[in-house]
Design a protein around this motif. Structure first.
Motif, short mmCIF file in Angstrom:
data_model
loop_
_atom_site.label_atom_id
_atom_site.label_comp_id
_atom_site.label_asym_id
_atom_site.label_seq_id
_atom_site.Cartn_x
_atom_site.Cartn_y
_atom_site.Cartn_z
N LEU A 138 0.70 -0.43 0.37
CA LEU A 138 -0.09 -0.04 -0.26
C LEU A 138 1.06 1.24 0.22
CD1 LEU A 138 -2.32 -1.37 2.59
CD2 LEU A 138 -2.76 -1.21 0.03
N VAL A 139 0.47 2.40 -0.59
CA VAL A 139 0.79 3.64 -0.32
C VAL A 139 0.71 4.80 0.64
CG1 VAL A 139 1.97 5.70 -2.00
CG2 VAL A 139 1.54 3.11 -3.11
N THR A 140 1.67 5.63 1.07
CA THR A 140 0.94 6.62 2.09
C THR A 140 2.19 7.21 2.06
OG1 THR A 140 0.03 6.73 4.26
CG2 THR A 140 2.67 5.61 4.05
N ASP A 141 1.39 8.11 3.12
CA ASP A 141 2.72 9.49 2.77
C ASP A 141 3.50 9.79 5.13
OD1 ASP A 141 0.69 10.77 4.51
OD2 ASP A 141 -0.01 11.94 2.77
N TYR A 142 3.98 11.75 4.49
CA TYR A 142 4.44 11.35 6.38
C TYR A 142 3.48 11.38 7.42
CZ TYR A 142 8.69 9.76 4.46
OH TYR A 142 9.45 8.98 3.10
N SER A 143 2.44 11.77 6.96
CA SER A 143 1.17 13.11 7.59
C SER A 143 0.86 12.28 8.75
CB SER A 143 0.41 13.38 6.74
OG SER A 143 -1.08 12.00 6.09
#
Length: 213
Positions: A104-109
């Motif tokens: 899966l793909v996510t970010d640093y938030s």
């Protein structure tokens, strides 16, 4: 201190016309200089120097002579791999080897990797929320720092807790590595390591349609 100088101007001039005396002022800044040095000395003696903060990084120990039985074994249910890539994105998956779940793909938030780490850590370590209780007790001076660190280390070292493997490709930035290490500290992940990225991980990143190229 201000002095009044009466030496200039005034008196009689040619023609017999009498003019009023002109008073000029001269400001003596010597006391101000003394006051400045006193203030500097005061702040130097009362201000505490900031202590440098350090970040703990766990690097895998490579020893070709080490036996297979002596190597650390990770359970499939405990393993989480975080792949740092470009555009401030993170690809993550659970499992080991052929039993890897869909990446899966996510970010640093806050609602990104941090939320995921908190949820996964609570699933495997029910006592992880107790760290905030010990932190409050330390702040209120109900326990000392040694007792706090001892209890926090015990909770983080839970044998069935999550183990995070951090890998970065050549597109990620140094800032991304620092940010993910901060997240390890914020989410109280006790066991994590920075390892080399594998060809299969690079393929996983390149073939993912949600990863920005």
């Amino acid at each position: 201190m201000a002095d009044i100088d009466t030496s200039g101007g005034g008196g009689k001039h040619k023609g017999g016309k009498k003019r009023g005396k002109k008073l000029s002022t001269r400001v003596d800044f010597t006391p101000m200089v003394d006051l400045g040095f006193l203030l500097i000395t005061f702040f130097m003696l009362t201000t505490s120097m900031s202590k440098p903060s350090t970040m703990e990084i766990n690097m895998p120990f490579k020893d070709e002579k080490m036996n297979v039985d002596d190597q650390t074994k990770i359970k499939e249910s405990q393993a989480m791999t975080i792949l740092l890539t470009g555009k401030d994105q993170i690809v993550y998956y659970f499992g080991i080897g052929d039993k890897v779940q869909n990446p899966l793909v996510t970010d640093y938030s806050r609602n990104g990797i941090r939320k995921i780490l908190l949820e996964e850590s609570k699933k495997r370590n029910p006592s992880i929320d107790s760290i905030s209780i010990y932190r409050t007790m330390l702040k209120e001076k109900r326990i000392n720092e040694e007792t706090y660190k001892k209890n926090v280390s015990r909770i983080k070292a839970f044998k069935d807790g999550i183990i995070v493997l951090i890998k970065s490709d050549d597109k990620s930035r140094y800032k991304n590595l620092v940010d993910i290490l901060d997240e390890m500290n914020i989410t109280n992940i006790g066991r994590y390591a920075i390892v080399d990225i594998a060809p299969g991980d690079l393929k996983m990143i390149n073939e993912n349609p949600y990863v920005k190229k």
